[in-house]
Structure formats: structure tokens, C-alpha cells
Design a protein around this motif. Sequence first.
Motif, PDB file in Angstrom:
ATOM      1  N   LYS A 181       0.815  -1.215   0.000  1.00  0.00           N
ATOM      2  CA  LYS A 181       0.000   0.000   0.000  1.00  0.00           C
ATOM      3  C   LYS A 181       0.852   1.271   0.000  1.00  0.00           C
ATOM      4  CE  LYS A 181      -4.014   2.155   2.220  1.00  0.00           C
ATOM      5  NZ  LYS A 181      -4.736   2.243   0.928  1.00  0.00           N
ATOM      6  N   TYR A 182       2.007   1.193   0.685  1.00  0.00           N
ATOM      7  CA  TYR A 182       2.863   2.382   0.805  1.00  0.00           C
ATOM      8  C   TYR A 182       4.292   2.075   0.349  1.00  0.00           C
ATOM      9  CZ  TYR A 182      -1.021   3.616   3.903  1.00  0.00           C
ATOM     10  OH  TYR A 182      -2.271   3.851   4.433  1.00  0.00           O
ATOM     11  N   PRO A 183       4.483   1.674  -0.922  1.00  0.00           N
ATOM     12  CA  PRO A 183       5.825   1.280  -1.387  1.00  0.00           C
ATOM     13  C   PRO A 183       6.843   2.415  -1.361  1.00  0.00           C
ATOM     14  CG  PRO A 183       4.310   1.518  -3.235  1.00  0.00           C
ATOM     15  CD  PRO A 183       3.476   1.594  -1.988  1.00  0.00           C
ATOM     16  N   GLU A 184       6.351   3.663  -1.371  1.00  0.00           N
ATOM     17  CA  GLU A 184       7.286   4.793  -1.329  1.00  0.00           C
ATOM     18  C   GLU A 184       7.768   5.090   0.090  1.00  0.00           C
ATOM     19  OE1 GLU A 184       3.154   6.804  -1.647  1.00  0.00           O
ATOM     20  OE2 GLU A 184       4.017   4.784  -1.694  1.00  0.00           O
ATOM     21  N   TYR A 185       7.206   4.370   1.089  1.00  0.00           N
ATOM     22  CA  TYR A 185       7.580   4.635   2.474  1.00  0.00           C
ATOM     23  C   TYR A 185       8.143   3.422   3.209  1.00  0.00           C
ATOM     24  CZ  TYR A 185       4.833   8.836   1.635  1.00  0.00           C
ATOM     25  OH  TYR A 185       4.343  10.009   1.116  1.00  0.00           O
ATOM     26  N   CYS A 186       8.010   2.221   2.662  1.00  0.00           N
ATOM     27  CA  CYS A 186       8.532   1.047   3.362  1.00  0.00           C
ATOM     28  C   CYS A 186       8.803  -0.100   2.391  1.00  0.00           C
ATOM     29  CB  CYS A 186       7.575   0.594   4.460  1.00  0.00           C
ATOM     30  SG  CYS A 186       5.939   0.079   3.873  1.00  0.00           S
ATOM     31  N   LYS A 187       9.751  -0.957   2.789  1.00  0.00           N
ATOM     32  CA  LYS A 187      10.122  -2.134   2.009  1.00  0.00           C
ATOM     33  C   LYS A 187      10.113  -3.357   2.921  1.00  0.00           C
ATOM     34  CE  LYS A 187      11.203   0.434  -1.622  1.00  0.00           C
ATOM     35  NZ  LYS A 187      10.366   0.455  -2.846  1.00  0.00           N
ATOM     36  N   LEU A 188       9.534  -4.452   2.429  1.00  0.00           N
ATOM     37  CA  LEU A 188       9.458  -5.695   3.191  1.00  0.00           C
ATOM     38  C   LEU A 188      10.739  -6.507   3.010  1.00  0.00           C
ATOM     39  CD1 LEU A 188       7.447  -7.553   4.848  1.00  0.00           C
ATOM     40  CD2 LEU A 188       6.950  -8.667   2.664  1.00  0.00           C
ATOM     41  N   PHE A 189      11.212  -7.111   4.113  1.00  0.00           N
ATOM     42  CA  PHE A 189      12.355  -8.022   4.024  1.00  0.00           C
ATOM     43  C   PHE A 189      12.249  -9.060   5.127  1.00  0.00           C
ATOM     44  CE2 PHE A 189      13.716  -5.074   7.221  1.00  0.00           C
ATOM     45  CZ  PHE A 189      14.589  -5.761   8.046  1.00  0.00           C
ATOM     46  N   GLN A 190      13.003 -10.138   4.995  1.00  0.00           N
ATOM     47  CA  GLN A 190      12.983 -11.209   5.996  1.00  0.00           C
ATOM     48  C   GLN A 190      14.323 -11.270   6.707  1.00  0.00           C
ATOM     49  OE1 GLN A 190      12.177 -15.198   4.510  1.00  0.00           O
ATOM     50  NE2 GLN A 190      11.143 -15.758   6.412  1.00  0.00           N
ATOM     51  N   ARG A 191      14.268 -11.306   8.037  1.00  0.00           N
ATOM     52  CA  ARG A 191      15.486 -11.379   8.835  1.00  0.00           C
ATOM     53  C   ARG A 191      16.021 -12.812   8.891  1.00  0.00           C
ATOM     54  NH1 ARG A 191      16.606  -6.787  11.477  1.00  0.00           N
ATOM     55  NH2 ARG A 191      14.943  -5.217  11.694  1.00  0.00           N
ATOM     56  N   LYS A 192      17.228 -12.959   9.405  1.00  0.00           N
ATOM     57  CA  LYS A 192      17.859 -14.277   9.487  1.00  0.00           C
ATOM     58  C   LYS A 192      17.072 -15.218  10.397  1.00  0.00           C
ATOM     59  CE  LYS A 192      22.570 -12.720   8.513  1.00  0.00           C
ATOM     60  NZ  LYS A 192      23.966 -12.618   9.024  1.00  0.00           N
ATOM     61  N   ASN A 193      16.360 -14.666  11.366  1.00  0.00           N
ATOM     62  CA  ASN A 193      15.558 -15.504  12.257  1.00  0.00           C
ATOM     63  C   ASN A 193      14.195 -15.854  11.663  1.00  0.00           C
ATOM     64  OD1 ASN A 193      14.118 -13.120  12.425  1.00  0.00           O
ATOM     65  ND2 ASN A 193      14.477 -12.793  14.619  1.00  0.00           N
ATOM     66  N   GLU A 194      14.011 -15.509  10.377  1.00  0.00           N
ATOM     67  CA  GLU A 194      12.810 -15.793   9.581  1.00  0.00           C
ATOM     68  C   GLU A 194      11.660 -14.839   9.842  1.00  0.00           C
ATOM     69  OE1 GLU A 194      11.721 -19.893   9.957  1.00  0.00           O
ATOM     70  OE2 GLU A 194      13.448 -20.586   8.778  1.00  0.00           O
ATOM     71  N   HIS A 195      11.788 -13.923  10.796  1.00  0.00           N
ATOM     72  CA  HIS A 195      10.745 -12.924  11.016  1.00  0.00           C
ATOM     73  C   HIS A 195      10.744 -11.919   9.863  1.00  0.00           C
ATOM     74  CE1 HIS A 195       9.066 -13.661  15.045  1.00  0.00           C
ATOM     75  NE2 HIS A 195      10.248 -14.187  15.320  1.00  0.00           N
ATOM     76  N   TRP A 196       9.545 -11.483   9.482  1.00  0.00           N
ATOM     77  CA  TRP A 196       9.403 -10.482   8.432  1.00  0.00           C
ATOM     78  C   TRP A 196       9.401  -9.100   9.060  1.00  0.00           C
ATOM     79  CZ3 TRP A 196       9.616 -11.715   3.361  1.00  0.00           C
ATOM     80  CH2 TRP A 196       9.495 -13.077   3.048  1.00  0.00           C
ATOM     81  N   ASP A 197      10.019  -8.149   8.369  1.00  0.00           N
ATOM     82  CA  ASP A 197      10.123  -6.813   8.916  1.00  0.00           C
ATOM     83  C   ASP A 197      10.049  -5.780   7.793  1.00  0.00           C
ATOM     84  OD1 ASP A 197      10.306  -4.969  10.950  1.00  0.00           O
ATOM     85  OD2 ASP A 197      12.044  -5.940  11.877  1.00  0.00           O
ATOM     86  N   LEU A 198      10.007  -4.509   8.191  1.00  0.00           N
ATOM     87  CA  LEU A 198       9.925  -3.412   7.227  1.00  0.00           C
ATOM     88  C   LEU A 198      11.073  -2.442   7.436  1.00  0.00           C
ATOM     89  CD1 LEU A 198       6.107  -2.570   7.433  1.00  0.00           C
ATOM     90  CD2 LEU A 198       7.272  -3.630   5.483  1.00  0.00           C
ATOM     91  N   ARG A 199      11.550  -1.885   6.359  1.00  0.00           N
ATOM     92  CA  ARG A 199      12.486  -0.761   6.423  1.00  0.00           C
ATOM     93  C   ARG A 199      11.710   0.496   6.074  1.00  0.00           C
ATOM     94  NH1 ARG A 199      16.016  -4.621   3.949  1.00  0.00           N
ATOM     95  NH2 ARG A 199      17.751  -5.144   5.335  1.00  0.00           N
ATOM     96  N   LEU A 200      11.711   1.425   7.000  1.00  0.00           N
ATOM     97  CA  LEU A 200      10.998   2.681   6.776  1.00  0.00           C
ATOM     98  C   LEU A 200      11.928   3.717   6.173  1.00  0.00           C
ATOM     99  CD1 LEU A 200       8.784   3.238   9.959  1.00  0.00           C
ATOM    100  CD2 LEU A 200       8.112   2.328   7.729  1.00  0.00           C
ATOM    101  N   LYS A 201      11.469   4.350   5.119  1.00  0.00           N
ATOM    102  CA  LYS A 201      12.218   5.423   4.490  1.00  0.00           C
ATOM    103  C   LYS A 201      11.315   6.074   3.466  1.00  0.00           C
ATOM    104  CE  LYS A 201      16.433   6.493   1.903  1.00  0.00           C
ATOM    105  NZ  LYS A 201      17.634   5.955   1.232  1.00  0.00           N
TER     106      LYS A 201
END
Length: 244
Positions: free
Chosen positions: A220-240
Motif C-alpha cells: 500500500k505504501y511502497p514509497e515509504y517502506c520495504k518488506l524483508f525477511q530477517r535471518k531468524n525468519e521474522h518479516w520486517d519493514l524498512r521505513l524510508k
Amino acid sequence: MKFVIPSYQRYDKLKLLTLRFLNTHNIKKEDTYIFVRVDDTDLQKYLSLREEGYNVEVLVDVKGIGNTHNAITNYFEEDLYIVELDDDIIDIVDKNRQSISSLKESIDEMLSLMRMENISYGGLYQVDNNLFMSKQENYTTDLRYLLGVFRIRKIDKSIVLKTNYAEDFENCILHYIQDGKILKNNWLCAKTKNYADGGCKATGRDINTEKIDKEYLSNKYPEYCKLFQRKNEHWDLRLKHYKN
């Protein structure tokens, strides 16, 4: 100033930790609002806090921290600044890992900046790490992650959350879109235990439900966040703010 604490099945933690912390800083009980669910097994214990002077509000048909957040927004009057806290805060420390001397003074300083800059959302640094914190500017106003454990926000009923397991990210994004900035105090951090047992965030929370909510925000907000998966398999977002 109103101090607002959503809590679910953690009466003992609330009493031992956050309420004790607020009492240490002489926060009036009549200014403290505790939001609980009608189906909570600890409901009667929570209600007993009214006898001590606390405001205890019971939510019906409200589940999940995002929906609880929306209920809190609807409860208070428009444009009121509130301080929202998790129910298991141990302390707030500075970049030198020293406990703050006055919660009121710290909040007043942030509020002054928020009002001056027309900012409706603010919070603290997310990790108790004096090395990381010391390398930051005291305050920043660009789009950065603010952990939901402690935040100051201005009630705006036009902001309605759609997620439960990414509501802290969603709050940052929606308030940033609205104001063009959010306030982060990089020299203060709340000490607590993330992902502690119980709590409003715990119901139904797992790797998959987190991914669904965070994937929703990244789409919904690709200009403000990017999805990625951490080494522990949890999904997270980078805000920018990814400006074109």
C-alpha cells in the motif's frame, strides 16, 4: 496530559512495572487511563484499580492492538495530546543508560518541539544501546521507526489503522504522510521486554500474521517502506521516504 495504557492478561506486569514507573515520576492516577478487554480473565483485577483512582475503560468486541488503538482514538477528544505506554515498562533511560530524572520534563521537551514543528506523532529510540544512541542526533524528524512501547500522539480521528501486527509501522507512516515529519528522540529509550508473554499484541501473533500485515503496508505504501525477511525468519519493514 493523559497517560494511556492498553493491557491484556497482564495485570501483574502492569501493576509491578508501568504503574510503578509512573508512580515513581509522580504521574497522577486520575490522569492515567487503562484500556482492557471485556473478555480478559484478569478483568476484575483491572477494575479494582478504579478504587485506587485510576481510570479503567472496558472495550467490547475489540481485539488486537491496532483495533485497540482505534478505540483509544475514538475515546479521546480531537487534537488532545496523549502519551501511550506498554504495560511492561521498567524504566526510561538516556544515551548513557542513566534513568531520566523527570518523565514530565522529558515529555514537555518533546511536546514543545512537536507543537512548534506541527508534528502529531513522536517516540523514542527502539534499542537500549548507548553506542547506537550516542551516534544519533538528539532529535530527528524524517521517517524512522518508532517502537510502540512509548509514544506521544495527537488524537486525529481521520487516522484509522488497518493492521494489528504492524501498527507501530503503520502509525509512523500515516502520521508522516499527514505531517511530512515525525519526531524521534534518539537519546532516550524505554526499557522493556519485547514480545513478552500475553499483551494486546500477542493474540494470534506469529511469523505468518506479521508477514500478512507488513506485506499489506509494503504494497500500500511502497514509497515509504520495504518488506524483508530477517535471518531468524521474522518479516520486517524498512521505513524510508523513497522520493522519486
